[in-house]
Design a protein around this motif. Structure first.
Motif, mmCIF file in Angstrom:
data_model
loop_
_atom_site.group_PDB
_atom_site.id
_atom_site.type_symbol
_atom_site.label_atom_id
_atom_site.label_comp_id
_atom_site.label_asym_id
_atom_site.label_seq_id
_atom_site.Cartn_x
_atom_site.Cartn_y
_atom_site.Cartn_z
ATOM 1 N N ASP A 244 -2.857 2.700 13.723
ATOM 2 C CA ASP A 244 -3.483 3.000 12.435
ATOM 3 C C ASP A 244 -3.136 1.875 11.464
ATOM 4 O O ASP A 244 -2.057 1.866 10.863
ATOM 5 N N TYR A 245 -4.036 0.902 11.318
ATOM 6 C CA TYR A 245 -3.748 -0.266 10.485
ATOM 7 C C TYR A 245 -3.926 0.080 9.008
ATOM 8 O O TYR A 245 -4.837 0.821 8.626
ATOM 9 N N THR A 246 -3.081 -0.498 8.177
ATOM 10 C CA THR A 246 -3.193 -0.308 6.730
ATOM 11 C C THR A 246 -4.245 -1.262 6.184
ATOM 12 O O THR A 246 -4.565 -2.290 6.818
ATOM 13 N N PRO A 247 -4.795 -0.979 5.011
ATOM 14 C CA PRO A 247 -5.748 -1.914 4.394
ATOM 15 C C PRO A 247 -5.156 -3.312 4.228
ATOM 16 O O PRO A 247 -5.876 -4.306 4.399
ATOM 17 N N ALA A 248 -3.856 -3.409 3.941
ATOM 18 C CA ALA A 248 -3.216 -4.722 3.778
ATOM 19 C C ALA A 248 -3.221 -5.486 5.101
ATOM 20 O O ALA A 248 -3.472 -6.700 5.132
ATOM 21 N N GLN A 249 -2.961 -4.814 6.192
ATOM 22 C CA GLN A 249 -2.972 -5.463 7.500
ATOM 23 C C GLN A 249 -4.386 -5.923 7.874
ATOM 24 O O GLN A 249 -4.574 -7.003 8.424
ATOM 25 N N GLU B 66 -8.324 7.161 10.550
ATOM 26 C CA GLU B 66 -7.196 6.773 11.396
ATOM 27 C C GLU B 66 -7.700 6.226 12.739
ATOM 28 O O GLU B 66 -8.456 6.890 13.458
ATOM 29 N N LYS B 67 -7.316 4.979 13.035
ATOM 30 C CA LYS B 67 -7.641 4.295 14.293
ATOM 31 C C LYS B 67 -9.143 4.046 14.491
ATOM 32 O O LYS B 67 -9.599 3.801 15.592
ATOM 33 N N ARG C 282 -11.463 0.127 6.956
ATOM 34 C CA ARG C 282 -10.829 1.290 7.577
ATOM 35 C C ARG C 282 -11.674 2.527 7.309
ATOM 36 O O ARG C 282 -11.881 2.923 6.162
#
Length: 339
Positions: free
Chosen positions: A167-172, A143-144, A140
């Protein structure tokens, strides 16, 4: 083709002498260098038989004879004594060029090494990636904005920037990378795309769009091959009189380098064979000149043949020395790329 021992000895002596000095070989010279206790008249009779078989020819300007492409073929297949080159000694010379370098640099160095050791042109066909990946990672950036990192089986690393609607999280991102690596590592991105499409219902919708974008970008990254082959030392061939003796020969030679299609076809044929292959001009439809030969060998990455390397030079080359150089370089390149 059946040749008695006497004919074999004389053909071997003739080819070796012609390779050494490039001059037609006469009966008196053969009498001295062959080690056979034969009169010049007897040798002339044997030479007449070899000429009738198409193994030697008589240039108009000389009473001596030279080998034909057919004669070279018999020589390299049945009469050649390959020079023993210490693999350890050669490996020490190659060590700096084929170790601890990016794959493309290793391949370029291999072409240069082949050229340097043979004094002709060295060529390496680059691996066919077929969009196969070993590993992917998502980083990441903001954002996006996500950096896709793709590792090929050869160890090459490709990066692509993904612009997403979410906006994906690090976990995703970690979850998506784990899914692709666990299910499709060692496969083509096309397999991953089909797998993702068939399992849409089992995947979260927002994760699906990310992985589909990654598959498309990753496939593009791996399919953007640079040169299909690396050639080093083309100018060495300008110093070979047999290849540069007239403008027609030079034009054919550099047309082959420019167009590459026949050379690629030749390397592709070699890729499907086992061990060292020798292509001799005049008998191979893939070579534009009778005076040209190519010595090739396939190389591997982790046990799978991925390309071919070789030396391009005159038919009048020292095959006994070039063959082990090509063979050992192929093995060392395989080891370097498989580490």
């Amino acid at each position: 083709m059946l040749l008695d021992t006497r004919a074999q000895t004389l053909l071997k002596a003739l080819v070796e002498r012609y390779i050494a000095d490039g001059q037609p070989v006469g009966s008196r010279a053969l009498s001295k260098i062959s080690g056979l206790d034969l009169s010049p008249a007897t040798i002339r009779n044997v030479m007449a038989d070899l000429e009738e078989m198409g193994l030697v020819a008589s240039p108009h300007t000389s009473a001596g004879r030279v080998p034909t492409p057919k004669g070279y073929r018999v020589f390299v297949d049945k009469l050649l004594t390959v020079q023993e080159i210490s693999e350890l000694a050669l490996e020490s010379r190659l060590q700096t060029g084929l170790v601890s370098q990016p794959p493309q640099k290793i391949i370029a160095n291999a072409a240069q090494i082949l050229s340097s050791l043979s004094q002709f042109a060295g060529v390496v066909m680059t691996p066919k990636t077929e969009s196969i990946f070993q590993q992917v990672e998502f980083l990441r950036l903001s954002e996006k904005r996500i950096l896709l990192v793709v590792v090929a089986p050869t160890g090459e690393v490709h990066n692509r920037l993904l612009l997403t609607d979410i906006d994906y999280t690090p976990a995703q991102l970690s979850q998506a990378a784990n899914y692709l690596n666990q299910n499709f590592s060692g496969h083509a991105f096309e397999d991953a795309r089909l797998g993702i499409n068939s399992e849409l219902r089992q995947l979260q919708t927002d994760m699906t769009s990310l992985m589909q974008a990654a598959v498309e970008a990753g496939s593009d990254a791996l399919s953007e091959q640079s040169d299909e082959m690396v050639i080093s030392g083309k100018t060495n061939l300008l110093n070979v009189q047999d290849l540069s003796s007239n403008m027609t020969s030079l034009r054919k030679l550099f047309d082959m380098f420019e167009q590459k299609s026949s050379l690629m076809q030749l390397l592709d044929v070699s890729c499907k064979a086992t061990g060292v292959q020798i292509f001799i001009g005049g008998e191979s439809q893939l070579l534009p000149m009778d005076e040209m030969s190519v010595v090739t060998a396939p190389y591997e990455v982790n046990g799978k043949i991925v390309g071919t390397l070789g030396v391009i030079g005159p038919t009048r080359m020292a095959y006994e020395r070039v063959i082990p150089i090509v063979d050992i370089t192929a093995k060392l390149l395989s080891n370097a790329l498989s580490q």
